[in-house]
Design an enzyme around this catalytic site. Sequence first.
Site, PDB file in Angstrom:
ATOM      1  N   GLY A 138       0.879  -1.211   0.074  1.00  0.00           N
ATOM      2  CA  GLY A 138       0.024   0.092   0.162  1.00  0.00           C
ATOM      3  C   GLY A 138       0.884   1.344  -0.241  1.00  0.00           C
ATOM      4  O   GLY A 138       0.444   2.398  -0.479  1.00  0.00           O
TER       5      GLY A 138
ATOM      6  N   ASP B 288       0.724  -4.830  -7.847  1.00  0.00           N
ATOM      7  CA  ASP B 288      -0.316  -5.345  -7.829  1.00  0.00           C
ATOM      8  C   ASP B 288      -0.610  -6.371  -6.345  1.00  0.00           C
ATOM      9  O   ASP B 288       0.048  -7.479  -6.761  1.00  0.00           O
ATOM     10  CB  ASP B 288      -1.221  -5.811  -8.826  1.00  0.00           C
TER      11      ASP B 288
ATOM     12  N   LYS C 209      -0.884  -1.663   6.314  1.00  0.00           N
ATOM     13  CA  LYS C 209      -1.578  -0.480   7.057  1.00  0.00           C
ATOM     14  C   LYS C 209      -2.866   0.017   6.689  1.00  0.00           C
ATOM     15  O   LYS C 209      -2.760   0.363   5.261  1.00  0.00           O
ATOM     16  CB  LYS C 209      -0.635   0.827   7.637  1.00  0.00           C
TER      17      LYS C 209
ATOM     18  N   HIS D 169      -9.268  -4.043   5.684  1.00  0.00           N
ATOM     19  CA  HIS D 169     -10.552  -3.677   5.954  1.00  0.00           C
ATOM     20  C   HIS D 169     -11.280  -3.195   4.637  1.00  0.00           C
ATOM     21  O   HIS D 169     -12.664  -3.150   4.732  1.00  0.00           O
ATOM     22  CB  HIS D 169     -10.381  -2.756   7.095  1.00  0.00           C
TER      23      HIS D 169
END
Length: 135
Positions: free
Chosen positions: A48, A59, A73, A77
């Site tokens: 990320g 990717d 991080k 979610h």
Amino acid sequence: MNVVDYIGRDDILGGIFKDSMKQLNLIFKEILEIYTSFEGLCTLVDVGGGNGIEHIAGDMFVRIPEGEAIFMKWILHGWDDDRCLMILRICYKALLDNEKVIVVDMVIQKAPETSLSAKSLFLLDVYLMNTNAMG
């Protein structure tokens, strides 16, 4: 189209999103002060991005660069269980000597707190549930 795809296709919105993620990376300093298991690592892969010095585009559903530790991080979610398992399996394959995956995410308490930061996390969680449910 889900929100991630939309952000990726809109240059202006994508830029705003990337800038906001850089601001959220301020928490990384606090993580480094509290979590001592980063000590002695030669390679930390930040899935990320935003926290590292060297940027490698990629990717996370295809391949993650190898490292002693993989740091995520506020990534998991945003995905359903199947996609989270896919990401975690790819992380496992990328680990050198079966080291560690470090996941940092928000925790929504059963009985919400009334502080501004707790309310902000709750609103972010509701936003993410809604945007991801639409995709």
